[in-house]
Design an enzyme around this catalytic site. Structure first.
Site, PDB file in Angstrom:
ATOM      1  N   HIS A  82       0.979   5.054   1.121  1.00  0.00           N
ATOM      2  CA  HIS A  82       0.366   6.080   1.966  1.00  0.00           C
ATOM      3  C   HIS A  82       0.433   7.420   1.239  1.00  0.00           C
ATOM      4  O   HIS A  82       1.481   7.788   0.693  1.00  0.00           O
ATOM      5  CB  HIS A  82       1.143   6.246   3.272  1.00  0.00           C
ATOM      6  CG  HIS A  82       1.116   5.076   4.199  1.00  0.00           C
ATOM      7  ND1 HIS A  82       0.287   5.029   5.307  1.00  0.00           N
ATOM      8  CD2 HIS A  82       1.826   3.926   4.216  1.00  0.00           C
ATOM      9  CE1 HIS A  82       0.511   3.886   5.967  1.00  0.00           C
ATOM     10  NE2 HIS A  82       1.436   3.203   5.333  1.00  0.00           N
ATOM     11  N   HIS A  94       0.848  -1.195   0.000  1.00  0.00           N
ATOM     12  CA  HIS A  94       0.000   0.000   0.000  1.00  0.00           C
ATOM     13  C   HIS A  94       0.877   1.236   0.000  1.00  0.00           C
ATOM     14  O   HIS A  94       1.934   1.259   0.613  1.00  0.00           O
ATOM     15  CB  HIS A  94      -0.954   0.012   1.202  1.00  0.00           C
ATOM     16  CG  HIS A  94      -0.272  -0.248   2.511  1.00  0.00           C
ATOM     17  ND1 HIS A  94       0.037  -1.522   2.935  1.00  0.00           N
ATOM     18  CD2 HIS A  94       0.178   0.588   3.464  1.00  0.00           C
ATOM     19  CE1 HIS A  94       0.645  -1.461   4.105  1.00  0.00           C
ATOM     20  NE2 HIS A  94       0.754  -0.185   4.449  1.00  0.00           N
TER      21      HIS A  94
HETATM   22  P1  AMP Z   1       1.619   0.156   7.386  1.00  0.00           P
HETATM   23  O1  AMP Z   1       1.961   0.427   8.826  1.00  0.00           O
HETATM   24  O2  AMP Z   1       2.487   0.865   6.395  1.00  0.00           O
HETATM   25  O3  AMP Z   1       1.495  -1.332   7.111  1.00  0.00           O
HETATM   26  O4  AMP Z   1       0.199   0.793   7.159  1.00  0.00           O
HETATM   27  C1  AMP Z   1      -1.000   0.110   7.412  1.00  0.00           C
HETATM   28  C2  AMP Z   1      -2.038   1.176   7.587  1.00  0.00           C
HETATM   29  O5  AMP Z   1      -3.309   0.559   7.466  1.00  0.00           O
HETATM   30  C3  AMP Z   1      -2.003   1.861   8.945  1.00  0.00           C
HETATM   31  O6  AMP Z   1      -1.796   3.253   8.758  1.00  0.00           O
HETATM   32  C4  AMP Z   1      -3.380   1.555   9.521  1.00  0.00           C
HETATM   33  O7  AMP Z   1      -3.907   2.634  10.262  1.00  0.00           O
HETATM   34  C5  AMP Z   1      -4.185   1.251   8.285  1.00  0.00           C
HETATM   35  N1  AMP Z   1      -5.334   0.375   8.484  1.00  0.00           N
HETATM   36  C6  AMP Z   1      -5.388  -0.777   9.197  1.00  0.00           C
HETATM   37  N2  AMP Z   1      -6.617  -1.314   9.116  1.00  0.00           N
HETATM   38  C7  AMP Z   1      -7.355  -0.493   8.331  1.00  0.00           C
HETATM   39  C8  AMP Z   1      -8.694  -0.501   7.869  1.00  0.00           C
HETATM   40  N3  AMP Z   1      -9.560  -1.488   8.195  1.00  0.00           N
HETATM   41  N4  AMP Z   1      -9.117   0.529   7.082  1.00  0.00           N
HETATM   42  C9  AMP Z   1      -8.280   1.524   6.759  1.00  0.00           C
HETATM   43  N5  AMP Z   1      -6.994   1.585   7.150  1.00  0.00           N
HETATM   44  C10 AMP Z   1      -6.547   0.589   7.932  1.00  0.00           C
END
Ligand code: AMP
Ligand code: ZN
Length: 113
Positions: A101, A99
């Site tokens: 950001h 993903h």
């Molecule tokens: P990372 O730490 O780069 O793996 O980012 C994962 C991101 O996903 C974090 O910023 C979380 O807040 C976000 N996240 C986790 N679960 C969900 C969800 N159900 N909907 C939207 N964002 C999410």
């Protein structure tokens, strides 16, 4: 679709998300725990664990993620923003479906923590 992958489930519509953009290859939605006034995630619908899993055949898709991130930023009305891929737990990756950001709407610090 990878079993037990949160973002595959979001891409499949099995878990709700606050979508801001969608096309045949990608989906963008608001981060559930925003770190900036604008904090969206751009994901490919295809499961890839992390940036390190991108192969030559995924190059067009990886570039598409960046183009979609720019589109999301335009939609959100921000010109200045940060794009982040976290690769691996030690770099802060918590969801193992690649993903991008999109963070903005406030001044960003450098270097990141
Ligand atoms: P990372 O730490 O780069 O793996 O980012 C994962 C991101 O996903 C974090 O910023 C979380 O807040 C976000 N996240 C986790 N679960 C969900 C969800 N159900 N909907 C939207 N964002 C999410
Ligand atoms: Zn997945």
């Amino acid at each position: 679709m990878s079993e037990d992958c949160l973002f595959c489930k979001i891409a499949a519509g099995e878990i709700p998300a606050d979508k801001v953009y969608e096309d045949d290859q990608t989906l963008a939605f608001r981060d559930i725990n925003p770190q900036a006034p604008v904090h969206c995630l751009v994901i490919p619908k295809k499961h890839l664990d992390a940036p390190a899993a991108v192969t030559a055949g995924d190059e067009a898709l990886a570039g598409h993620l960046i183009r979609v991130a720019g589109e999301v930023a335009r939609q959100e009305g921000i010109d200045d923003y940060r794009l982040v891929f976290n690769n691996g737990a030690g770099a802060g990756q918590t969801v193992f479906h690649i993903h991008l950001h999109v963070l903005g709407g406030r001044a960003m610090q450098w270097p990141p923590g």
